[in-house]
Design a protein around this motif. Sequence first.
Motif, PDB file in Angstrom:
ATOM      1  N   THR A  13      46.576  -1.083  48.600  1.00 58.12           N
ATOM      2  CA  THR A  13      47.575  -1.974  47.996  1.00 58.12           C
ATOM      3  C   THR A  13      48.030  -3.035  48.995  1.00 58.12           C
ATOM      4  N   ASP A  44      43.889   5.354  44.972  1.00 58.57           N
ATOM      5  CA  ASP A  44      43.975   4.150  44.139  1.00 58.57           C
ATOM      6  C   ASP A  44      44.307   4.458  42.683  1.00 58.57           C
ATOM      7  N   THR A  47      46.805   1.696  39.496  1.00 56.77           N
ATOM      8  CA  THR A  47      45.846   0.620  39.205  1.00 56.77           C
ATOM      9  C   THR A  47      46.516  -0.750  39.184  1.00 56.77           C
ATOM     10  N   ARG A  49      48.605  -1.869  41.413  1.00 58.51           N
ATOM     11  CA  ARG A  49      48.751  -2.433  42.763  1.00 58.51           C
ATOM     12  C   ARG A  49      47.489  -2.309  43.623  1.00 58.51           C
ATOM     13  N   SER A  50      46.560  -1.433  43.216  1.00 52.41           N
ATOM     14  CA  SER A  50      45.348  -1.250  44.036  1.00 52.41           C
ATOM     15  C   SER A  50      44.318  -2.317  43.680  1.00 52.41           C
ATOM     16  N   THR A  51      43.623  -2.837  44.683  1.00 51.25           N
ATOM     17  CA  THR A  51      42.566  -3.813  44.379  1.00 51.25           C
ATOM     18  C   THR A  51      41.298  -3.477  45.164  1.00 51.25           C
ATOM     19  N   ALA A  52      40.172  -3.917  44.595  1.00 53.40           N
ATOM     20  CA  ALA A  52      38.872  -3.718  45.260  1.00 53.40           C
ATOM     21  C   ALA A  52      38.845  -4.515  46.569  1.00 53.40           C
ATOM     22  N   GLU A  53      39.545  -5.647  46.596  1.00 53.89           N
ATOM     23  CA  GLU A  53      39.563  -6.481  47.815  1.00 53.89           C
ATOM     24  C   GLU A  53      40.248  -5.744  48.958  1.00 53.89           C
ATOM     25  N   SER A  76      40.512   7.067  41.749  1.00 51.52           N
ATOM     26  CA  SER A  76      40.390   6.529  40.384  1.00 51.52           C
ATOM     27  C   SER A  76      39.152   7.064  39.666  1.00 51.52           C
TER      28      SER A  76
END
Length: 448
Positions: A13, A44, A47, A49-53, A76
């Motif tokens: 996050t 994660d 969802t 606040r979590s990002t793949a980046e 996830s």
Amino acid sequence: MSKLVLRFAPSPTGLLHVGNLRTALLNALLARRAGGTFILRYDDTDTARSTAEFAAAIARDLEWFGIVPDRVEYQSARLDRYEAAVAALKAAGRLYPAYESEEELTLRRGLQRSRGLPPVYDRAALKLTDADRARLEAEGRRPYWRFKLEPNPAIWEDGVRGPQHVDMTSLSDPVLVRADGTFLYTLTSVVDDLEFGVTDIIRGEDHVTNTGVQIQLFEALGGATPRFAHHNLLTLPSGEGLSKRLGHLSLQSLREEGYEPLAVAAISVLVGTSEAVAPVESLDALAARIDLSHISRAPARFDPAELSALSARTLHQMPYERVAGRLADLGIGGGEAFWLAVRGNVSRLAEAQAWWHVISRSACWGRDPQDAAFLESAAALLPEEPWDAGAYRAWVGALKTVSGRTGHSLFAPLRIALTGQAKGPELAALLPLLGRDRVLARLRGVDG
Ligand code: GLU
């Protein structure tokens, strides 16, 4: 003893900061030292606040230190496992539905406080009948699920803090499943630690209370409880806590500022312990210095000025093999001789580039008229190559005799003519790198 299985479990996050690095390295390096397994687990489930980046940035940050996890997991992707654990806890009577809104709970806590009672959830939801629940759900309320804590205290021997004790009667039954069906970290972490066979949980002391709850969860889910160690937290020099959200001391920013990864690693691990914060020559050397029982209890201030000094000292003793690839990436040649000549004069690796240009590019810095004759005789006395330390000493000795100059008046004009700088690496080391033609040209004040 069974093989160590350790994990670092960031939520993707935000960018990792040096405090997160302390946790990551304690786990990664202790696993490495023991020939164990190091798991990177992305927490994660949030969802929104979590990002793949951010997940990719975490992997890139760890890689900067040469840390490659043995196993990577995403919470996830494991929702079915949490679902199964929830079913088991419900079947065991440890999970119960509750309906109070945040406002209702706040009001109730206020009342408890005004009566001098601790603001602990009163378990009103446990007294609801089936009819009550049906009525609440008919009103459109969706239940969330609380874990029923046992009253007996949670006790463990902490790797950092020694014997620990959490009074469970002072805690509210924690929510493990939200009304929208999403799971809370308290649950998901235990499910994963059990399934992955995590033997030791090393994390920040902000998790001590969680540990009390999670010990009961490990027991309720019927697995072996790992050992725990809670390290002190790092703060800004002002004493303010580090925040991922506010982007304090992110590893990405330290990388961009050119600090040595080994110095960032060493200070993050060693500050706030009884070990000296000193340069290390490798991750293995740093791993050898870790002793959880040497970590102090008080928060530790992370001082960027101390990092700067440590980063420079780390470079000053860096062997060529450890830096060769990075020098090549910066377009720097000259091999080991060049590195050994300049490493003591750089506080960031990129500064070596300027020295490489001094060596490898043709240049002329002119001559101070007062030094012209002196530099002419320096050129005339310059021996034929090959040059070793003896040749340099003989040359300087002859110059001294001929010119009558000593000390600063002898060396400063040579240094300025050869490098354009008043300070820098040993001339004895620079001369062979420059080569005779270039040295002659520069002493004579012409381009070379
Ligand atoms: N995701 C949690 C955190 O970042 C992990 C804590 C733990 O290590 O269990 O704080």
